[in-house]
Enzyme design. Sequence first.
Site, mmCIF file in Angstrom:
data_model
loop_
_atom_site.group_PDB
_atom_site.id
_atom_site.type_symbol
_atom_site.label_atom_id
_atom_site.label_comp_id
_atom_site.label_asym_id
_atom_site.label_seq_id
_atom_site.Cartn_x
_atom_site.Cartn_y
_atom_site.Cartn_z
ATOM 1 N N ASP A 92 0.855 -1.166 0.000
ATOM 2 C CA ASP A 92 0.000 0.000 0.000
ATOM 3 C C ASP A 92 0.901 1.228 0.000
ATOM 4 O O ASP A 92 2.071 1.164 0.374
ATOM 5 C CB ASP A 92 -0.960 -0.016 1.205
ATOM 6 N N GLY A 94 0.774 4.326 1.453
ATOM 7 C CA GLY A 94 1.084 5.157 2.612
ATOM 8 C C GLY A 94 0.048 6.195 2.956
ATOM 9 O O GLY A 94 -0.035 6.617 4.118
ATOM 10 N N GLY A 216 -11.405 3.935 -0.589
ATOM 11 C CA GLY A 216 -12.385 4.786 0.076
ATOM 12 C C GLY A 216 -13.518 4.045 0.743
ATOM 13 O O GLY A 216 -14.521 4.648 1.147
ATOM 14 N N ASP A 266 -7.655 -7.410 1.008
ATOM 15 C CA ASP A 266 -6.705 -7.552 2.111
ATOM 16 C C ASP A 266 -7.387 -7.080 3.381
ATOM 17 O O ASP A 266 -8.252 -6.182 3.325
ATOM 18 C CB ASP A 266 -5.449 -6.686 1.879
ATOM 19 N N CYS A 304 -11.452 -28.079 9.433
ATOM 20 C CA CYS A 304 -10.234 -27.311 9.135
ATOM 21 C C CYS A 304 -8.995 -28.189 9.284
ATOM 22 O O CYS A 304 -8.919 -29.028 10.172
ATOM 23 C CB CYS A 304 -10.152 -26.116 10.096
ATOM 24 N N CYS A 306 -5.848 -26.919 9.698
ATOM 25 C CA CYS A 306 -4.707 -26.151 10.227
ATOM 26 C C CYS A 306 -4.145 -26.830 11.469
ATOM 27 O O CYS A 306 -4.798 -27.699 12.070
ATOM 28 C CB CYS A 306 -5.161 -24.718 10.549
ATOM 29 N N CYS A 309 -6.477 -26.958 14.558
ATOM 30 C CA CYS A 309 -7.632 -27.866 14.464
ATOM 31 C C CYS A 309 -7.212 -29.330 14.357
ATOM 32 O O CYS A 309 -7.976 -30.221 14.740
ATOM 33 C CB CYS A 309 -8.496 -27.484 13.270
ATOM 34 N N HIS A 335 -5.049 -20.435 12.266
ATOM 35 C CA HIS A 335 -6.407 -20.927 11.972
ATOM 36 C C HIS A 335 -7.220 -19.896 11.189
ATOM 37 O O HIS A 335 -7.840 -20.207 10.170
ATOM 38 C CB HIS A 335 -7.156 -21.281 13.260
HETATM 39 N N1 2YY Z 1 -4.168 3.522 -0.391
HETATM 40 C C1 2YY Z 1 -5.351 3.210 0.187
HETATM 41 N N2 2YY Z 1 -5.384 2.274 1.158
HETATM 42 C C2 2YY Z 1 -6.575 1.970 1.766
HETATM 43 C C3 2YY Z 1 -6.591 1.049 2.824
HETATM 44 C C4 2YY Z 1 -7.796 0.769 3.465
HETATM 45 N N3 2YY Z 1 -8.082 -0.015 4.544
HETATM 46 C C5 2YY Z 1 -9.391 0.146 4.751
HETATM 47 N N4 2YY Z 1 -10.090 -0.407 5.757
HETATM 48 C C6 2YY Z 1 -9.428 -1.148 6.819
HETATM 49 C C7 2YY Z 1 -10.513 -1.395 7.824
HETATM 50 C C8 2YY Z 1 -10.034 -2.129 9.008
HETATM 51 C C9 2YY Z 1 -9.230 -1.490 9.952
HETATM 52 C C10 2YY Z 1 -8.834 -2.198 11.109
HETATM 53 C C11 2YY Z 1 -9.286 -3.508 11.293
HETATM 54 C C12 2YY Z 1 -8.910 -4.269 12.524
HETATM 55 O O1 2YY Z 1 -8.137 -3.699 13.353
HETATM 56 O O2 2YY Z 1 -9.400 -5.438 12.670
HETATM 57 C C13 2YY Z 1 -10.095 -4.134 10.324
HETATM 58 C C14 2YY Z 1 -10.470 -3.431 9.181
HETATM 59 N N5 2YY Z 1 -9.988 0.975 3.828
HETATM 60 C C15 2YY Z 1 -8.989 1.390 3.031
HETATM 61 C C16 2YY Z 1 -8.995 2.286 1.970
HETATM 62 C C17 2YY Z 1 -7.771 2.592 1.347
HETATM 63 C C18 2YY Z 1 -7.700 3.572 0.282
HETATM 64 O O3 2YY Z 1 -8.709 4.175 -0.136
HETATM 65 N N6 2YY Z 1 -6.480 3.855 -0.244
HETATM 66 ZN ZN ZN Z 2 -8.191 -24.487 11.949
#
Ligand code: 2YY
Ligand code: ZN
Length: 372
Positions: A92, A94, A216, A266, A304, A306, A309, A335
């Site tokens: 990503d 940044g 976004g 991701d 599972c 893993c 499990c 897991h």
């Molecule tokens: N460059 C770029 N990178 C991104 C990364 C992102 N990541 C998210 N969401 C992550 C949500 C998220 C955050 C924390 C946890 C947890 O701690 O479990 C889970 C999900 N939306 C995102 C949007 C963008 C984007 O527009 N542009």
């Molecule tokens: Zn498992």
Amino acid sequence: MARITFEKTAQDGKARTGVIRTPRGDIRTPAFMPVGTAATVKAMLPESVAATGADVLLGNTYHLMLRPTAERVDRLGGLHRFMNWEKPILTDSGGFQVMSLAALRKLTERGVTFKSHIDGSKHEITPERSMEIQRLLGSDIVMCFDECPALPADRDRIAESMELSMRWAKRSKEAFGDRPGHALFGIQQGGLEEDLRQASAEALREIGFDGYAVGGLAVGEGQEAMFDCLDYAPDQLPQDKPRYLMGVGKPDDIVGAVARGIDMMDCVLPSRSGRTGQVFTRHGVLNIKNARHMDDPRPLDEACRCPACRSYSRAYLHHVFRSQEIISAMLLTWHNLQYYQDIMAGMRAAITGGRFAAWQAEFHAGRAQGDI
Ligand SMILES: Nc1nc2cc3nc(NCCc4ccc(C(=O)O)cc4)[nH]c3cc2c(=O)[nH]1
Ligand SMILES: [Zn+2]
């Protein structure tokens, strides 16, 4: 060096399977990317991550530029060598992490200046610097430098931010140059506004990228609003290139996104929640911390394969979690990542077999059960 290519292999409704061919290996889509923020998928050896079925990892420009710095990783042979992961890596760019983690951020047309959340040192990221960092890291799939506005936001703010991101996308492409064997993905912005998303998609198509991300989202809008946006956003992007939904998500988010034409995702959720005792299974979510698991001899999920499990009981996993033993993070992370990869493998097979609707019905039925 051969260029990175994407070949669609099957389609079932809007869902499709494919292969992204890179010099470091093939990525089977739909693909889920485990997050390896600081050059490690926390609590996992790289060979364990590969054993779950992951073909590609995500790394973060923001974290690695601060520590150990991109220049040091480059001097040591690049991120693949550094972290002992020789398969593809997507990084990503940044922008998102700066806005969510750094202090004293100042955003201008040029880029973002900020103070490190680690030691307070001052830094700047611009599209050009982000491309340089991702080149020094050696990542195979580079993300444009963009701005992801926090939701809710008014339409004017969303429009301004999207237009800035499109100007930064152009600068990212110019700075990236022509790098056979490496891909540059553009990132669509525009919040939950269909016309702004269309304008963003057209701007990105005009510039031309090897893949297109839906950015976004997963910024607090909730699943319904996200799915409403995904009912049109992927279709606005080129059909013959990979579509990557950033930051998603829970298992049912992932299934719903693939059903709407997404090829890659991701999320930190499976790994981060593994460390907090949250376990995803075919029958729903459980928290191993709960006393009801204390005497339970069953595995987390009988289907599972893993290590957790295959060889351990819920009682044991409850015990090592409560005792804050390091093996707890290892087993629960493995897991959860295995379960996410099994969902992806299940969807790839179902789409290939033209039975994705049936697979989705079974997926949702399985999770409807009560006490797991
Ligand atoms: N460059 C770029 N990178 C991104 C990364 C992102 N990541 C998210 N969401 C992550 C949500 C998220 C955050 C924390 C946890 C947890 O701690 O479990 C889970 C999900 N939306 C995102 C949007 C963008 C984007 O527009 N542009
Ligand atoms: Zn498992």
